[in-house]
Design a protein around this motif. Structure first.
Motif, PDB file in Angstrom:
ATOM      1  N   GLU A 251       3.503   8.741   1.761  1.00 17.14           N
ATOM      2  CA  GLU A 251       2.287   7.848   1.419  1.00 17.14           C
ATOM      3  C   GLU A 251       3.115   6.344   1.053  1.00 17.14           C
ATOM      4  O   GLU A 251       4.070   6.220   0.691  1.00 17.14           O
ATOM      5  CB  GLU A 251       1.565   8.219   0.083  1.00 17.14           C
ATOM      6  CG  GLU A 251       2.480   8.630  -1.004  1.00 17.14           C
ATOM      7  CD  GLU A 251       1.641   8.932  -2.312  1.00 17.14           C
ATOM      8  OE1 GLU A 251       0.495   8.887  -2.386  1.00 17.14           O
ATOM      9  OE2 GLU A 251       2.604   8.745  -3.454  1.00 17.14           O
ATOM     10  N   PRO A 253       2.335   2.056   0.316  1.00 17.65           N
ATOM     11  CA  PRO A 253       1.223   1.227  -0.084  1.00 17.65           C
ATOM     12  C   PRO A 253       0.908   0.194   0.944  1.00 17.65           C
ATOM     13  O   PRO A 253       1.639  -0.653   1.654  1.00 17.65           O
ATOM     14  CB  PRO A 253       1.946   0.225  -1.242  1.00 17.65           C
ATOM     15  CG  PRO A 253       3.525   0.421  -0.813  1.00 17.65           C
ATOM     16  CD  PRO A 253       3.659   1.731   0.120  1.00 17.65           C
ATOM     17  N   LYS A 271       1.944  -3.418   9.617  1.00 20.20           N
ATOM     18  CA  LYS A 271       2.879  -3.909  10.473  1.00 20.20           C
ATOM     19  C   LYS A 271       3.743  -2.814  10.515  1.00 20.20           C
ATOM     20  O   LYS A 271       4.258  -2.016   9.925  1.00 20.20           O
ATOM     21  CB  LYS A 271       3.525  -5.071  10.018  1.00 20.20           C
ATOM     22  CG  LYS A 271       4.411  -5.758  10.838  1.00 20.20           C
ATOM     23  CD  LYS A 271       5.126  -6.902  10.201  1.00 20.20           C
ATOM     24  CE  LYS A 271       6.276  -7.517  11.089  1.00 20.20           C
ATOM     25  NZ  LYS A 271       6.905  -8.800  10.682  1.00 20.20           N
ATOM     26  N   ASP A 275      10.030   4.253   9.432  1.00 23.73           N
ATOM     27  CA  ASP A 275       9.680   5.664  10.262  1.00 23.73           C
ATOM     28  C   ASP A 275       8.247   5.986  10.121  1.00 23.73           C
ATOM     29  O   ASP A 275       7.535   6.605  10.872  1.00 23.73           O
ATOM     30  CB  ASP A 275      10.556   6.838   9.136  1.00 23.73           C
ATOM     31  CG  ASP A 275      10.643   6.690   7.909  1.00 23.73           C
ATOM     32  OD1 ASP A 275      10.872   5.444   7.356  1.00 23.73           O
ATOM     33  OD2 ASP A 275      10.007   7.716   7.091  1.00 23.73           O
ATOM     34  N   THR A 277       5.416   3.491   9.656  1.00 21.75           N
ATOM     35  CA  THR A 277       4.536   2.560  10.448  1.00 21.75           C
ATOM     36  C   THR A 277       4.868   2.358  12.060  1.00 21.75           C
ATOM     37  O   THR A 277       4.075   1.949  12.516  1.00 21.75           O
ATOM     38  CB  THR A 277       4.773   1.139   9.542  1.00 21.75           C
ATOM     39  OG1 THR A 277       6.177   0.863   9.682  1.00 21.75           O
ATOM     40  CG2 THR A 277       4.154   1.066   8.486  1.00 21.75           C
TER      41      THR A 277
HETATM   42  C1  LIG Z   1       1.591  -3.853  -2.840  1.00 25.41           C
HETATM   43  C2  LIG Z   1       1.985  -3.639  -1.392  1.00 25.41           C
HETATM   44  C3  LIG Z   1       1.187  -3.966  -0.305  1.00 25.41           C
HETATM   45  C4  LIG Z   1       1.454  -3.802   0.860  1.00 25.41           C
HETATM   46  N1  LIG Z   1       0.425  -4.072   1.792  1.00 25.41           N
HETATM   47  C5  LIG Z   1       0.926  -4.139   3.293  1.00 25.41           C
HETATM   48  C6  LIG Z   1      -0.068  -4.155   4.015  1.00 25.41           C
HETATM   49  O1  LIG Z   1      -1.142  -4.443   4.001  1.00 25.41           O
HETATM   50  N2  LIG Z   1       0.400  -4.170   5.649  1.00 25.41           N
HETATM   51  C7  LIG Z   1       1.580  -3.914   5.933  1.00 25.41           C
HETATM   52  O2  LIG Z   1       2.003  -3.725   6.976  1.00 25.41           O
HETATM   53  N3  LIG Z   1       2.540  -3.727   4.792  1.00 25.41           N
HETATM   54  C8  LIG Z   1       2.276  -3.475   3.674  1.00 25.41           C
HETATM   55  N4  LIG Z   1       3.108  -3.420   2.775  1.00 25.41           N
HETATM   56  C9  LIG Z   1       4.386  -2.794   3.009  1.00 25.41           C
HETATM   57  C10 LIG Z   1       4.400  -1.426   3.534  1.00 25.41           C
HETATM   58  O3  LIG Z   1       4.264  -0.660   2.337  1.00 25.41           O
HETATM   59  C11 LIG Z   1       5.913  -1.007   4.066  1.00 25.41           C
HETATM   60  O4  LIG Z   1       5.986  -1.886   5.265  1.00 25.41           O
HETATM   61  C12 LIG Z   1       5.680   0.211   4.514  1.00 25.41           C
HETATM   62  O5  LIG Z   1       5.628   1.280   3.289  1.00 25.41           O
HETATM   63  C13 LIG Z   1       7.100   0.569   5.318  1.00 25.41           C
HETATM   64  O6  LIG Z   1       7.080   2.268   5.449  1.00 25.41           O
HETATM   65  P1  LIG Z   1       7.949   2.726   6.452  1.00 25.41           P
HETATM   66  O7  LIG Z   1       8.141   4.266   6.289  1.00 25.41           O
HETATM   67  O8  LIG Z   1       7.394   2.192   7.915  1.00 25.41           O
HETATM   68  O9  LIG Z   1       9.317   1.905   6.516  1.00 25.41           O
HETATM   69  P2  LIG Z   1      10.546   2.476   5.774  1.00 25.41           P
HETATM   70  O10 LIG Z   1      11.777   2.202   6.588  1.00 25.41           O
HETATM   71  O11 LIG Z   1      10.255   3.698   5.291  1.00 25.41           O
HETATM   72  O12 LIG Z   1      10.702   1.472   4.585  1.00 25.41           O
HETATM   73  C14 LIG Z   1      10.832   0.211   4.438  1.00 25.41           C
HETATM   74  C15 LIG Z   1      10.790  -0.322   3.294  1.00 25.41           C
HETATM   75  O13 LIG Z   1       9.362  -0.144   2.763  1.00 25.41           O
HETATM   76  C16 LIG Z   1       9.183  -0.022   1.350  1.00 25.41           C
HETATM   77  N5  LIG Z   1       8.558   1.354   1.186  1.00 25.41           N
HETATM   78  C17 LIG Z   1       8.352   2.426   2.235  1.00 25.41           C
HETATM   79  N6  LIG Z   1       7.634   3.385   1.690  1.00 25.41           N
HETATM   80  C18 LIG Z   1       7.423   3.005   0.522  1.00 25.41           C
HETATM   81  C19 LIG Z   1       6.420   3.518  -0.305  1.00 25.41           C
HETATM   82  N7  LIG Z   1       5.901   4.890  -0.464  1.00 25.41           N
HETATM   83  N8  LIG Z   1       6.431   2.886  -1.530  1.00 25.41           N
HETATM   84  C20 LIG Z   1       6.691   1.544  -1.897  1.00 25.41           C
HETATM   85  N9  LIG Z   1       7.580   1.064  -0.968  1.00 25.41           N
HETATM   86  C21 LIG Z   1       7.707   1.719   0.229  1.00 25.41           C
HETATM   87  C22 LIG Z   1      10.514   0.113   0.927  1.00 25.41           C
HETATM   88  O14 LIG Z   1      10.893  -1.079   0.219  1.00 25.41           O
HETATM   89  C23 LIG Z   1      11.414   0.448   1.985  1.00 25.41           C
HETATM   90  O15 LIG Z   1      12.732   0.251   1.961  1.00 25.41           O
HETATM   91  C24 LIG Z   1       2.742  -3.353   1.296  1.00 25.41           C
HETATM   92  C25 LIG Z   1       3.787  -3.168   0.293  1.00 25.41           C
HETATM   93  C26 LIG Z   1       3.226  -3.443  -0.904  1.00 25.41           C
HETATM   94  C27 LIG Z   1       4.290  -2.898  -1.896  1.00 25.41           C
END
Ligand SMILES: Cc1cc2nc3c(=O)[nH]c(=O)nc-3n(C[C@H](O)[C@H](O)[C@H](O)COP(=O)(O)OP(=O)(O)OC[C@H]3O[C@@H](n4cnc5c(N)ncnc54)[C@H](O)[C@@H]3O)c2cc1C
Length: 436
Positions: A251, A253, A271, A275, A277
């Protein structure tokens, strides 16, 4: 403020109970050493609640502040824990029968000390791994699991050490206090990884629309499946899980880009990054999803200011578009200005809808591009003091609320410019998409 006072009260509780235990006084350095250990353990136990996104905590402080506080307190607790054994005036030897209150001696019983020594070694390693989790190359979900399990192990070691080696922790009231605090810490894990998912499973959602909005950006809409949906405020965010079990750790955010006034469906702008997104091309209409929320304090509901400045960079538009959509849909009388910054024009999402919103009375929109295409008539460059001067009169700067969301560097520089323009900190709301 209330939460900070509560934090201080809980972290200081072991000191109070130790003081009330009426044990004979010891040397100053030994009292300091015990105090450091007691406070460090209490702080480590509170870390569980701080990291587990309870709405009462994160809605008061904001999630990014809560996480920053969690990080800062982890470093402080580590410093206390590392100083704790060195501050003792150490008189090695077995427990003396003539010193049952350990006024003059310290325990040197190996089984009592070994758990403390293990925790002493594990704690800094654990913190370093948390600070460098990106560099370690773990998937976020795996890191989160290891972080939780590692924290549980350290708490078990510390609990054993405190109860068996601690002078003050031997007091029955302290035994109760540590047991209750440790139980609450474990319960907070059970709540987040067991109870919340169970609730989510009975309140599923379905993907009702998914579309590529721009290169590397997706628009997603989910619809409640068999329930009324979620009560939220425009600008808040949820943890979203698509296609996995609610009991899994998959999950992430995401801010809600729709407003509650538009109905029960919720939309997101996502965006591609890592892994999760990067696989949005595999998400299909009908996919089951689950949410945990709403969270966040990026909302203008109930704010008294006469105008709202929304300053977005890139995908930071998501929560701000939610706010703008809601202001327009509800006929909110407050004026609103949206500044939407991107590097290139093809990164702009919902350009037509935003143009329509800017046509609504009391609403203005400014696009700004760093690399504008030929013929671009909008603003160029980055959001800086010259741009803010141009868009916001002194009157607006002194009375409006400013809501920011975008890349960390942009947010920091806009916050600095706003502070330099005498915009008070309580009129600047911001949300960071990255904690570190
Ligand atoms: C309050 C908040 C609101 C957000 N809103 C948006 C939005 O509207 N649109 C958008 O594109 N992105 C948003 N993001 C960012 C989004 O959460 C990360 O880009 C996404 O989680 C990346 O996941 P990934 O598995 O693709 O990348 P990964 O390579 O797995 O993660 C990249 C980075 O994203 C963060 N992340 C990944 N998974 C989590 C998790 N479960 N909890 C917290 N942080 C995590 C960590 O810093 C991690 O190092 C938001 C983040 C926060 C904290």
């Amino acid at each position: 403020m209330g939460l900070i006072l509560l934090y201080l009260a809980v972290a200081g509780l072991p000191l109070l109970l130790s003081w009330a235990s009426n044990t004979p006084p010891r040397s100053f350095s030994n009292e300091i050493a015990s105090g450091l250990g007691l406070v460090a353990f209490a702080m480590i136990l509170v870390q569980f609640v701080l990291s587990e996104r309870f709405r009462t905590v994160s809605s008061g402080l904001g999630l990014d502040r809560t996480i920053r506080f969690h990080q800062l307190m982890a470093r402080t607790a580590l410093a206390f824990a590392l100083l704790h054994p060195f501050a003792y005036h150490w008189l090695p030897g077995p427990d003396r029968p003539w010193d049952p209150t350990r006024q003059l001696t310290l325990t040197s019983d190996f089984p009592s000390l070994i758990t403390g020594i293990l925790a002493f070694v594990l704690l800094p390693a654990f913190l370093l791994a948390a600070i460098n989790h990106d560099a370690l190359g773990y998937k976020y979900e795996r890191w989160r699991l290891l972080h939780g399990l590692g924290a549980l192990l350290i708490v078990a070691l510390l609990l054993h050490h405190a109860l068996s080696a601690g002078r003050y922790s031997a007091d029955p009231r302290m035994v109760w206090m540590w047991s209750i605090m440790a139980a609450l810490a474990v319960f907070s894990l059970i709540a987040v990884y067991g109870l919340k998912p169970a609730y989510q499973r009975s309140h599923p959602w379905r993907v009702s629309a998914i579309a590529r909005l721009a290169p590397h950006q997706w628009g997603l809409t989910i619809t409640p499946d068999g329930h009324a949906g979620l009560a939220y405020k425009a600008g808040q965010f949820v943890w979203l899980n698509i296609g996995h079990s609610p009991f899994s750790l998959y999950e992430n955010p995401f801010s809600i880009s729709s407003g509650p006034s538009s109905g029960a469906d919720m939309s997101f702008i996502i965006k591609e990054l890592g892994d999760c997104t990067s696989h949005f091309d595999q998400v299909k209409v009908g996919d089951r999803s689950y949410i945990d929320g709403p969270h966040g304090t990026l909302t203008v509901d109930g704010r008294p200011e006469p105008g709202i400045a929304l300053i977005a960079g890139g995908v930071g538009i998501a929560p701000l578009l939610g706010i703008l959509r809601d202001l327009v849909q509800t006929g909110d009388p407050r004026q609103a200005v949206l500044i939407y910054a991107n590097r290139t024009r093809d990164q702009i999402v919902f350009e037509d809808e935003i143009a329509d919103l800017s046509g609504v009375e009391g609403t203005q929109v400014f696009h700004i591009l760093q690399e504008p295409p030929e013929g671009w008539t909008g603003l160029t460059g980055v959001v800086d003091s010259a741009l803010l001067d141009r868009v916001f009169s002194d009157d607006r700067l002194s009375s409006w609320v400013f809501v920011l969301c975008g890349p960390p560097r942009m947010m920091t520089s806009v916050e600095e410019v706003l502070m330099a323009c005498a915009v008070s900190a309580d009129r600047i709301l911001s949300e960071r998409f990255q904690y570190d």
